[in-house]
Design a protein around this motif. Structure first.
Motif, PDB file in Angstrom:
ATOM      1  N   LYS A  26      -7.113  -4.632  21.186  1.00 47.27           N
ATOM      2  CA  LYS A  26      -5.962  -4.462  22.085  1.00 47.27           C
ATOM      3  C   LYS A  26      -5.945  -2.991  22.478  1.00 47.27           C
ATOM      4  O   LYS A  26      -5.874  -2.111  21.613  1.00 47.27           O
ATOM      5  CB  LYS A  26      -4.656  -4.830  21.398  1.00 47.27           C
ATOM      6  CG  LYS A  26      -4.493  -6.306  21.220  1.00 47.27           C
ATOM      7  CD  LYS A  26      -3.113  -6.650  20.730  1.00 47.27           C
ATOM      8  CE  LYS A  26      -3.106  -8.141  20.441  1.00 47.27           C
ATOM      9  NZ  LYS A  26      -1.919  -8.793  20.824  1.00 47.27           N
TER      10      LYS A  26
ATOM     11  N   ASP B 290      -6.132  -6.975  26.428  1.00 49.18           N
ATOM     12  CA  ASP B 290      -7.001  -7.499  25.380  1.00 49.18           C
ATOM     13  C   ASP B 290      -8.428  -7.468  25.897  1.00 49.18           C
ATOM     14  O   ASP B 290      -8.686  -7.850  27.036  1.00 49.18           O
ATOM     15  CB  ASP B 290      -6.626  -8.941  25.023  1.00 49.18           C
ATOM     16  CG  ASP B 290      -5.291  -9.035  24.332  1.00 49.18           C
ATOM     17  OD1 ASP B 290      -4.998  -8.152  23.506  1.00 49.18           O
ATOM     18  OD2 ASP B 290      -4.537  -9.989  24.606  1.00 49.18           O
TER      19      ASP B 290
ATOM     20  N   ARG C 276     -12.601  -7.874  18.692  1.00 52.16           N
ATOM     21  CA  ARG C 276     -11.452  -8.153  19.547  1.00 52.16           C
ATOM     22  C   ARG C 276     -10.522  -6.947  19.468  1.00 52.16           C
ATOM     23  O   ARG C 276     -10.088  -6.569  18.386  1.00 52.16           O
ATOM     24  CB  ARG C 276     -10.730  -9.400  19.043  1.00 52.16           C
ATOM     25  CG  ARG C 276     -10.480 -10.402  20.107  1.00 52.16           C
ATOM     26  CD  ARG C 276      -9.755 -11.627  19.574  1.00 52.16           C
ATOM     27  NE  ARG C 276     -10.686 -12.746  19.541  1.00 52.16           N
ATOM     28  CZ  ARG C 276     -10.944 -13.487  18.497  1.00 52.16           C
ATOM     29  NH1 ARG C 276     -10.344 -13.270  17.363  1.00 52.16           N
ATOM     30  NH2 ARG C 276     -11.790 -14.466  18.574  1.00 52.16           N
TER      31      ARG C 276
END
Length: 188
Positions: A42, A53, A40
């Protein structure tokens, strides 16, 4: 050009995603109990500053961005282009107001800035956090106005108008925060 596997994504890494330069703000490796692991991330788009994101599979790869940051000095503008000098090579580089944005309010001759270049083209100009500017016009504070929160407007040498405390007079040098556009201190 270096290629990075998503397992090696770290904060500050500059990559090419969707044919544009991005910087990784944060990344988190996730290994669920079932299924394939993923990352994950950013990402901040360097051309606009927009934050997104995104989730990448552990097998995904991205190429590094050819991003260079150089220290430059502001020279002048002709209302269409703003000209800067690279402090190491003494080469002149230029950019448009669209790239600089509202920072033009704080630019004075010989101001030191950081230019971010992608494929040898300027994509952003970053000023130092604080600048010292001369007040060229302000109204005198009224006698008896001693409340610490009272302010008045002042016009600076760059043409910017900001709120300053009542004790500031024309001709004085003040320190301004370029990020918020607020008065910080009087320079003696």
């Amino acid at each position: 050009m270096t290629t990075y596997n998503s397992n090696y994504f770290r904060s500050g890494l500059k990559i090419i995603f969707d044919k544009e330069p991005y910087i990784i703000e944060s990344s988190q490796f996730v290994k669920p109990g079932k299924g394939q692991s993923f990352v994950r991330v950013k990402l901040r788009r360097l051309l606009t500053g927009k934050l997104i994101d995104k989730t990448f599979k552990a097998t995904d790869t991205l190429k590094s961005a050819d991003i260079i940051e150089v220290t430059v000095s502001y020279l002048y503008n002709n209302r269409k282009f703003w000209f800067f000098m690279n402090n190491k090579t003494f080469e002149e580089i230029f950019t448009t107001k669209k790239i600089i944005g509202n920072s033009t309010r704080w630019l004075v001759e010989r101001a030191i800035c950081t230019a971010t270049l992608w494929n040898k083209e300027v994509i952003s100009i970053t000023l130092s956090n604080f600048v010292e500017l001369k007040v060229i016009e302000t109204h005198p504070g009224l006698k008896g106005d001693s409340v610490s929160t009272a302010t008045k407007q002042a016009k600076l040498i760059t043409g910017a108008i900001i709120k300053v405390p009542l004790f500031i007079k024309s001709g004085e040098i003040i320190k301004v925060d370029t990020r918020s556009g607020e008065y910080v201190a009087r320079i003696r």
